[in-house]
Design an enzyme around this catalytic site. Structure first.
Site, PDB file in Angstrom:
ATOM      1  N   CYS A  95      91.421  38.302  38.255  1.00  0.00           N
ATOM      2  CA  CYS A  95      91.652  38.434  39.702  1.00  0.00           C
ATOM      3  C   CYS A  95      92.924  39.217  40.026  1.00  0.00           C
ATOM      4  O   CYS A  95      92.990  39.892  41.047  1.00  0.00           O
ATOM      5  CB  CYS A  95      91.681  37.061  40.375  1.00  0.00           C
ATOM      6  SG  CYS A  95      92.948  35.952  39.740  1.00  0.00           S
ATOM      7  N   HIS A 169      94.340  31.949  42.055  1.00  0.00           N
ATOM      8  CA  HIS A 169      93.492  33.114  42.327  1.00  0.00           C
ATOM      9  C   HIS A 169      94.230  34.135  43.193  1.00  0.00           C
ATOM     10  O   HIS A 169      94.924  33.775  44.140  1.00  0.00           O
ATOM     11  CB  HIS A 169      92.219  32.633  43.039  1.00  0.00           C
ATOM     12  CG  HIS A 169      91.196  33.703  43.245  1.00  0.00           C
ATOM     13  ND1 HIS A 169      90.659  34.445  42.213  1.00  0.00           N
ATOM     14  CD2 HIS A 169      90.595  34.161  44.387  1.00  0.00           C
ATOM     15  CE1 HIS A 169      89.780  35.304  42.701  1.00  0.00           C
ATOM     16  NE2 HIS A 169      89.731  35.158  44.015  1.00  0.00           N
TER      17      HIS A 169
END
Length: 231
Positions: A95, A169
């Site tokens: 990510c 994330h």
């Protein structure tokens, strides 16, 4: 076939700047920490800012919100510009790299690249692809994978093992056509968060970051990083 997994990238602006520089982006723009959300601390961030990255914890509350949002957007479809570059995330722990690609790909008019830049080449080769096709192409891109791996080892904290579950994330916010876009490779499409301008982009992106924080008020694991013109 199992999807590939990379080492997670640390939320370290120096590591991020070095990463994109290694891939051929000239350091005329650099990543830097946003130290706080009040106007005084935001005024210390060098301007202009062309992208904002948010690192946040993936909690049960967030996953429930994400599910609700997806259902809502199926009914109330947003108008997303086809010129916004969006790539799906199919690589575990990638990510950070996906966030950097979103930040750079949607600001190519501002940024400068070396002549044989692997990053510019990747963007050129994938520009006409769908988000899913770009994801498959990234899985096979050795120059980005190798640079990601070396960057992941460079942070101030020891990189976790490949099979360790990381519940943090990265997503990116960019401005396109006067609109603020949230780009998250785990979502089906970009999310539009209203209007913005070059002057108000950082503040507008931070307002959306605040909604992430408000959903998990007990959490402290939030980091905001801005891509600013090097003063």
């Amino acid at each position: 076939m199992d999807s590939p997994c990379w080492l997670p990238l640390e939320s370290n602006p120096e590591v991020m700047t070095k990463f994109v520089t290694c891939l051929g982006m000239r350091p005329t723009w650099q990543f830097g920490d946003v130290y706080g959300l009040d106007p005084v601390l935001l005024s210390m961030v060098p301007r202009p800012v062309c992208a904002v990255l948010l690192l946040f914890p993936v909690t049960e509350k967030y996953e429930a919100f994400k599910q609700e949002e997806e259902e809502k957007l199926k009914v109330q479809q947003q108008e997303v510009s086809p010129d916004v570059y969006f790539i799906k995330q199919t690589i575990g722990n990638a990510c950070g790299t996906i966030g950097l690609i979103h930040a750079v790909a949607n600001n190519q008019a501002h940024l400068e690249f070396e002549a044989d830049s692997p990053l510019k080449k990747f963007l050129g080769q994938t520009t006409k692809m769908t988000p899913d096709e770009r994801a498959v192409f990234l899985e096979k891109d050795e120059s980005i994978r190798v640079t990601h791996e070396s960057s992941a080892q460079e942070g101030q904290t020891e990189a976790p093992s490949l099979d360790e579950k990381v519940n943090l994330h990265f997503i990116a916010f960019v401005s396109h056509g006067g609109h603020l876009y949230e780009l998250d490779g785990r979502k089906p499409q970009p999310v539009v968060h209203g209007k913005t301008s070059e002057e108000t982009f950082l503040e507008d992106a931070v307002e959306v970051c605040k909604t992430f924080m408000a959903r998990d008020p007990q959490e402290v694991r939030f980091t905001i990083i801005a891509l600013s013109k090097d003063s």
